[in-house]
Design a protein around this motif. Structure first.
Motif, PDB file in Angstrom:
ATOM      1  N   PRO A 253      34.801  17.931  17.951  1.00  0.00           N
ATOM      2  CA  PRO A 253      33.676  17.383  18.711  1.00  0.00           C
ATOM      3  C   PRO A 253      34.186  16.845  20.041  1.00  0.00           C
ATOM      4  N   PRO A 254      33.326  16.771  21.064  1.00  0.00           N
ATOM      5  CA  PRO A 254      33.770  16.367  22.405  1.00  0.00           C
ATOM      6  C   PRO A 254      34.503  15.036  22.448  1.00  0.00           C
ATOM      7  N   GLU A 255      34.106  14.074  21.563  1.00  0.00           N
ATOM      8  CA  GLU A 255      34.761  12.765  21.632  1.00  0.00           C
ATOM      9  C   GLU A 255      36.220  12.816  21.194  1.00  0.00           C
ATOM     10  N   LEU A 256      36.654  13.926  20.608  1.00  0.00           N
ATOM     11  CA  LEU A 256      38.057  14.062  20.217  1.00  0.00           C
ATOM     12  C   LEU A 256      38.830  14.993  21.135  1.00  0.00           C
ATOM     13  N   TYR A 257      38.203  15.489  22.195  1.00  0.00           N
ATOM     14  CA  TYR A 257      38.945  16.285  23.165  1.00  0.00           C
ATOM     15  C   TYR A 257      40.018  15.411  23.788  1.00  0.00           C
ATOM     16  N   PRO A 258      41.164  15.963  24.087  1.00  0.00           N
ATOM     17  CA  PRO A 258      42.253  15.141  24.624  1.00  0.00           C
ATOM     18  C   PRO A 258      41.995  14.713  26.062  1.00  0.00           C
ATOM     19  N   SER A 259      42.627  13.621  26.440  1.00  0.00           N
ATOM     20  CA  SER A 259      42.574  13.136  27.807  1.00  0.00           C
ATOM     21  C   SER A 259      43.884  13.469  28.502  1.00  0.00           C
ATOM     22  N   ASP A 260      43.918  13.259  29.816  1.00  0.00           N
ATOM     23  CA  ASP A 260      45.149  13.371  30.584  1.00  0.00           C
ATOM     24  C   ASP A 260      45.476  11.998  31.128  1.00  0.00           C
ATOM     25  N   CYS A 261      46.738  11.626  31.043  1.00  0.00           N
ATOM     26  CA  CYS A 261      47.171  10.291  31.457  1.00  0.00           C
ATOM     27  C   CYS A 261      48.146  10.398  32.620  1.00  0.00           C
ATOM     28  N   PHE A 262      47.966   9.533  33.586  1.00  0.00           N
ATOM     29  CA  PHE A 262      48.868   9.496  34.738  1.00  0.00           C
ATOM     30  C   PHE A 262      49.796   8.307  34.595  1.00  0.00           C
ATOM     31  N   GLU A 263      51.076   8.599  34.450  1.00  0.00           N
ATOM     32  CA  GLU A 263      52.071   7.554  34.239  1.00  0.00           C
ATOM     33  C   GLU A 263      52.897   7.267  35.491  1.00  0.00           C
ATOM     34  N   GLY A 264      52.633   7.998  36.566  1.00  0.00           N
ATOM     35  CA  GLY A 264      53.458   7.868  37.763  1.00  0.00           C
ATOM     36  C   GLY A 264      53.054   6.699  38.631  1.00  0.00           C
ATOM     37  N   THR A 265      53.603   6.670  39.810  1.00  0.00           N
ATOM     38  CA  THR A 265      53.321   5.592  40.758  1.00  0.00           C
ATOM     39  C   THR A 265      52.517   6.139  41.938  1.00  0.00           C
ATOM     40  N   VAL A 266      51.811   5.249  42.587  1.00  0.00           N
ATOM     41  CA  VAL A 266      51.055   5.579  43.793  1.00  0.00           C
ATOM     42  C   VAL A 266      51.704   4.836  44.952  1.00  0.00           C
ATOM     43  N   GLU A 267      52.019   5.565  45.989  1.00  0.00           N
ATOM     44  CA  GLU A 267      52.542   4.927  47.197  1.00  0.00           C
ATOM     45  C   GLU A 267      51.363   4.449  48.042  1.00  0.00           C
ATOM     46  N   VAL A 268      51.296   3.170  48.291  1.00  0.00           N
ATOM     47  CA  VAL A 268      50.210   2.615  49.100  1.00  0.00           C
ATOM     48  C   VAL A 268      50.793   2.074  50.396  1.00  0.00           C
ATOM     49  N   GLN A 269      50.271   2.585  51.505  1.00  0.00           N
ATOM     50  CA  GLN A 269      50.698   2.132  52.824  1.00  0.00           C
ATOM     51  C   GLN A 269      49.525   1.448  53.500  1.00  0.00           C
ATOM     52  N   ASP A 270      49.780   0.299  54.088  1.00  0.00           N
ATOM     53  CA  ASP A 270      48.740  -0.455  54.797  1.00  0.00           C
ATOM     54  C   ASP A 270      48.967  -0.283  56.293  1.00  0.00           C
ATOM     55  N   THR A 271      48.016   0.381  56.964  1.00  0.00           N
ATOM     56  CA  THR A 271      48.145   0.618  58.397  1.00  0.00           C
ATOM     57  C   THR A 271      47.399  -0.426  59.217  1.00  0.00           C
ATOM     58  N   GLY A 272      46.788  -1.385  58.531  1.00  0.00           N
ATOM     59  CA  GLY A 272      45.969  -2.372  59.221  1.00  0.00           C
ATOM     60  C   GLY A 272      44.505  -2.062  59.047  1.00  0.00           C
ATOM     61  N   GLU A 273      44.071  -0.922  59.571  1.00  0.00           N
ATOM     62  CA  GLU A 273      42.678  -0.506  59.413  1.00  0.00           C
ATOM     63  C   GLU A 273      42.463   0.206  58.087  1.00  0.00           C
ATOM     64  N   LEU A 274      43.476   0.925  57.615  1.00  0.00           N
ATOM     65  CA  LEU A 274      43.357   1.740  56.407  1.00  0.00           C
ATOM     66  C   LEU A 274      44.453   1.402  55.406  1.00  0.00           C
ATOM     67  N   ARG A 275      44.148   1.692  54.128  1.00  0.00           N
ATOM     68  CA  ARG A 275      45.159   1.748  53.096  1.00  0.00           C
ATOM     69  C   ARG A 275      45.293   3.220  52.711  1.00  0.00           C
ATOM     70  N   LEU A 276      46.514   3.716  52.697  1.00  0.00           N
ATOM     71  CA  LEU A 276      46.766   5.105  52.316  1.00  0.00           C
ATOM     72  C   LEU A 276      47.307   5.129  50.895  1.00  0.00           C
ATOM     73  N   GLY A 277      46.586   5.788  49.991  1.00  0.00           N
ATOM     74  CA  GLY A 277      47.043   5.967  48.621  1.00  0.00           C
ATOM     75  C   GLY A 277      47.581   7.382  48.482  1.00  0.00           C
ATOM     76  N   ILE A 278      48.892   7.516  48.343  1.00  0.00           N
ATOM     77  CA  ILE A 278      49.535   8.829  48.369  1.00  0.00           C
ATOM     78  C   ILE A 278      50.117   9.141  46.994  1.00  0.00           C
ATOM     79  N   THR A 279      49.712  10.292  46.455  1.00  0.00           N
ATOM     80  CA  THR A 279      50.222  10.768  45.180  1.00  0.00           C
ATOM     81  C   THR A 279      50.778  12.178  45.378  1.00  0.00           C
TER      82      THR A 279
END
Length: 226
Positions: free
Chosen positions: A55-81
């Motif tokens: 049944p759909p409720e038992l379909y597997p999920s995908d998990c992200f275990e890595g890191t996200v690089e976040v850069q703050d430019t002042g006006e923007l935050r850049l989330g880089i994967t």
């Protein structure tokens, strides 16, 4: 009100029926008896789950275990994967969380569409996330895009960029993000012919935007009950 009461009653009857031995909520629809959720391989594909009669409720999920690089430019935050460059006007914490959501969804998009975009060694899919509707319209105009400012989000095939602005609830912002990123993945992974019907293009994006997400693992194409 009467229709609502009937719907509620039907739901209650269905839920109560699921308590019976022969109608267990985890029963295999192919008649194979109960399915132990703990026995499902979390790394298996959604197709494998469907092929196994789960049944759909038992379909597997995908998990992200890595890191996200976040850069703050002042006006923007850049989330880089690995696959995305999220250009966000939101705070650092939310930018990191939404970039994580996108990266977790990548293998589910790939499984759904059967292939994935080909990216250069340093290339990432660009997503622009604005704080509100006025900033969104200004961002579209900045990129030479007109006539779509009344929407909550938009994917532009010519520059392969997804645009959206923050919504009243976190879940709907996530849903809209997955919708526009779904258009983006679809259009960059597959050479789509012109003139595809609106119901197909938008219906596909709507379907895969409905999701379960616990800040680590995600499933797409899931209708939330609460």
């Amino acid at each position: 009100p009467a229709l609502w009461k009937v719907s509620f009653l039907c739901s209650a009857l269905l839920l109560s029926a699921c308590g019976e031995d022969d109608a267990d909520a985890n029963a295999n629809p192919d008649g194979g008896g109960a399915v132990d959720a703990s026995s499902v391989d979390a790394n298996a594909s959604l197709d494998a789950g469907a092929d196994a009669g789960l049944p759909p409720e038992l379909y597997p999920s995908d998990c992200f275990e890595g890191t996200v690089e976040v850069q703050d430019t002042g006006e923007l935050r850049l989330g880089i994967t690995e696959h995305y460059r999220l250009e966000s006007q939101l705070d650092t914490e939310r930018t990191e969380a939404l970039a994580r959501l996108l990266e977790a969804a990548w293998p589910q998009y790939a499984r759904f569409f059967g292939q994935e975009p080909t990216l250069g060694e340093t290339e990432r899919l660009r997503v622009r996330l604005f704080r509100d509707a006025s900033a969104y319209r200004a961002g579209l105009a900045e990129d030479g895009i007109t006539g779509v400012g009344g929407s909550g989000g938009y994917y532009e095939p010519s520059n392969r960029t997804a645009y959206l602005f923050d919504q009243p609830t976190q879940y709907y912002t996530q849903t809209l993000l997955l919708h526009e990123a779904g258009h983006q993945f679809h259009g960059t992974a597959i050479d789509l012919p012109r003139g595809l019907p609106f119901w197909y293009i938008e219906g596909t994006a709507e379907y895969i935007s409905r999701h379960d997400w616990d800040a680590r693992c995600i499933r797409l194409g899931i209708q939330q009950l609460l």
